[in-house]
Write a protein that holds these residues in place. Structure first.
Motif, short mmCIF file in Angstrom:
data_model
loop_
_atom_site.label_atom_id
_atom_site.label_comp_id
_atom_site.label_asym_id
_atom_site.label_seq_id
_atom_site.Cartn_x
_atom_site.Cartn_y
_atom_site.Cartn_z
N GLY A 216 2.77 38.41 -1.06
CA GLY A 216 2.80 37.34 -2.07
C GLY A 216 3.46 36.10 -1.51
N ARG A 217 3.60 35.10 -2.37
CA ARG A 217 4.18 33.81 -1.98
C ARG A 217 5.62 33.73 -2.48
NH1 ARG A 217 0.76 29.74 -4.55
NH2 ARG A 217 2.14 30.03 -6.34
N ALA A 218 6.53 33.31 -1.60
CA ALA A 218 7.93 33.14 -2.00
C ALA A 218 8.05 31.84 -2.78
CB ALA A 218 8.82 33.10 -0.76
N ASP A 219 8.26 31.96 -4.09
CA ASP A 219 8.28 30.78 -4.95
C ASP A 219 9.67 30.36 -5.40
OD1 ASP A 219 5.57 30.38 -4.83
OD2 ASP A 219 5.12 31.23 -6.79
N TRP A 220 10.61 31.32 -5.46
CA TRP A 220 11.94 30.99 -5.98
C TRP A 220 13.03 31.68 -5.16
CZ3 TRP A 220 8.02 32.91 -9.16
CH2 TRP A 220 7.43 31.98 -10.02
N ILE A 221 14.20 31.07 -5.16
CA ILE A 221 15.42 31.71 -4.65
C ILE A 221 16.21 32.13 -5.88
CG2 ILE A 221 17.52 31.44 -3.29
CD1 ILE A 221 16.05 29.21 -1.74
#
Length: 268
Positions: A216-221
């Motif tokens: 998946g895509r890393a969208d948030w920390i």
């Protein structure tokens, strides 16, 4: 003999026993209900993380300054589920089995399942085969390093990679590759400390990551609190055309160029 007093005493004793029994049953039911709620919550979180949004612990500095060691990133597993494909500039988590690491026989299945459950909740480090990198080239792209100004170019267009760690060169390893269809060329932002596609030039697969291996895509920390934020998007590739400038698409000289280490060790 005062039979009425005896009856009253027995009645009082019976009432106390009944209340005690009821309290014990109520306590057992409460604990059982709490346990069932806890199990249901755990199952929900595991399903949610498996299909929708999964936390990953960043174990190394290979993506600095974008991601720091110890960050828990939230990976959007729906980002590429409905026909969308990873784009240049996306920060993605992928399974490197068969591309970055050799396939190995599985270990203890019980231990593996417990670790996977803990990792799915962000309580343990990801598997040794899980990596987080930035997409630099997609299927058909020609990625070259470096031009006379020391920049990476994609499809003949120089890329200003402002996300790269201050003081790092775009790459100390020269390369000239064309990304086959259905695969990605990925690199860490901390180029001198990232083991990425460059490290696998000349090996089977040439450092390319199959799109179907992307988690998946890393969208948030999401953690720590002081780091709460979205993973910033980049416009570095805005001027890059969709296909290689020579018109050959995904064919050509993928994997050419000298092989060599991309810098420090460590996944992530």
């Amino acid at each position: 003999m005062d039979t009425e007093a005896q009856h009253t005493e027995r009645d009082r004793s019976s009432d106390e026993e009944e209340r005690s029994r009821s309290a014990r049953m109520s306590g057992a039911l409460t604990w059982r209900g709490t346990g069932l709620v806890g199990v249901a919550c755990m199952v929900f979180l595991l399903l949610f993380s498996h299909f929708v949004l999964q936390p990953f612990l960043v174990p190394s500095g290979s993506m600095e300054p974008t991601l720091q060691v110890g960050d828990r990133i939230l990976v959007n597993k729906l980002a590429y589920r409905f026909g969308d494909q990873p784009r240049r500039g996306d920060v993605v988590v992928f399974d490197g089995t068969g591309s970055f690491v050799q396939e190995e026989q599985g270990g203890n299945p019980v231990t593996g399942a417990l670790h996977d459950a803990a990792a799915a909740l962000g309580l343990a480090e990801p598997d040794e085969t899980d990596f987080v990198k930035r997409v630099v080239g997609t299927g058909g792209d020609r990625v070259v390093c470096c031009d006379k100004d020391g920049r990476i170019s994609v499809n003949g267009v120089p890329v200003q990679e402002r996300y790269v760690m201050l003081g790092d060169q775009p790459s100390r390893v020269p390369f000239d590759i064309v990304v086959p269809p259905g695969t990605l060329w990925v690199m860490g932002d901390h180029r001198s400390q990232s083991s990425d596609s460059r490290d696998h030039l000349g090996q089977p697969g040439g450092g390319m990551v199959p799109v179907d291996k992307v988690v998946g895509r890393a969208d948030w920390i999401g953690w720590p609190v002081g780091r709460w934020s979205t993973v910033a998007e980049t416009d570095a590739f805005a001027a890059v055309p969709d296909w290689a400038a020579d018109g050959h698409g995904g064919t050509g000289h993928a994997g050419t160029g000298p092989a060599g280490p991309g810098g420090g060790q460590g996944r992530g």
